[in-house]
Enzyme design. Structure first.
Site, PDB file in Angstrom:
ATOM      1  CG  HIS A  17      -2.000  -0.963   1.444  1.00 14.43           C
ATOM      2  ND1 HIS A  17      -2.261  -1.920   2.512  1.00 14.43           N
ATOM      3  CD2 HIS A  17      -2.790  -1.506   0.335  1.00 14.43           C
ATOM      4  CE1 HIS A  17      -3.200  -2.734   2.369  1.00 14.43           C
ATOM      5  NE2 HIS A  17      -3.668  -2.208   1.139  1.00 14.43           N
ATOM      6  CE  LYS A  41     -14.693  -7.320   4.899  1.00 13.19           C
ATOM      7  NZ  LYS A  41     -13.787  -6.723   4.103  1.00 13.19           N
ATOM      8  NE  ARG A  90      -3.334  -8.028  -4.382  1.00 13.77           N
ATOM      9  CZ  ARG A  90      -4.081  -8.181  -3.139  1.00 13.77           C
ATOM     10  NH1 ARG A  90      -3.361  -8.383  -2.200  1.00 13.77           N
ATOM     11  NH2 ARG A  90      -5.110  -8.349  -3.441  1.00 13.77           N
ATOM     12  CB  SER A 128      -4.489  -6.266   5.105  1.00 15.71           C
ATOM     13  OG  SER A 128      -4.319  -5.109   4.514  1.00 15.71           O
TER      14      SER A 128
END
Ligand code: PNS
Length: 165
Positions: A17, A41, A90, A128
């Site tokens: 990031h 969440k 990615r 993450s």
């Protein structure tokens, strides 16, 4: 004047990031790192913790700031007068979801376009989720997250599991 948003959960912010933040900040005039506050969440770090970690990391970058947002990204873009959304790609596995999100956002707000940056090769495996998984089992996360975040992740794991590390 190009103002962009780099949105994400940043739970926690990784070296991948940070690499995108630095590179994007050189491409646009102003970059807002938008941290999603998703009430549906339960995140690992609270929204305030995630924003504060980012603030510490971007303090040397004068055209970057961190803000939390909830609801739709396009509404946040409207509020902040941002016209570009930055996302890192990615691998091909990211592409389908990212394309769908970019197209939806553009449909919802035609003034918003998404700019993809290819993740630097050394961070292409990183997420993450991986960081949390490794930290949970006492693995070494020094290659995954920026220095100030290492301590915070270890503290958080301790807080959540009660383990002594
Ligand atoms: O780091 P993440 O979790 O991959 O980031 C996803 C994020 C925050 C960019 C995305 O979930 C988002 O923009 N959420 C806000 C809600 C929204 O606007 N959804 C519509 C886009 S399809």
């Amino acid at each position: 004047m190009i103002r962009a948003i780099y949105p994400g959960s940043f739970d926690p912010v990784t070296l991948g990031h940070l690499d995108i933040i630095k590179r994007a900040s050189q491409t646009v005039d102003e970059l807002i790192v938008g941290v999603l506050n998703n009430s549906g969440k339960t995140p690992f770090f609270t929204i305030d913790e995630r924003v504060s970690m980012l603030e510490e990391l971007i303090k040397e970058l004068p055209n970057v700031k961190a803000m939390s947002f909830s609801g739709l990204l396009v509404d946040f873009a409207r509020e902040t007068k941002a016209t570009i959304v930055v996302r890192g790609l990615r691998a091909i596995s990211d592409f389908e979801y990212e394309l769908q999100m970019a197209q939806t956002n553009h449909k919802l707000n035609p003034q918003v376009d998404t700019m993809f940056l290819a993740t630097s090769l050394e961070y292409s495996y990183l997420s993450s989720t991986i960081v949390k998984e490794v930290a949970f089992f006492n693995g070494d996360i020094r290659e995954f997250v920026p220095e100030p975040v290492i301590k915070r992740v270890r503290e958080k794991v301790r807080e959540k599991t009660g383990q002594v590390m």
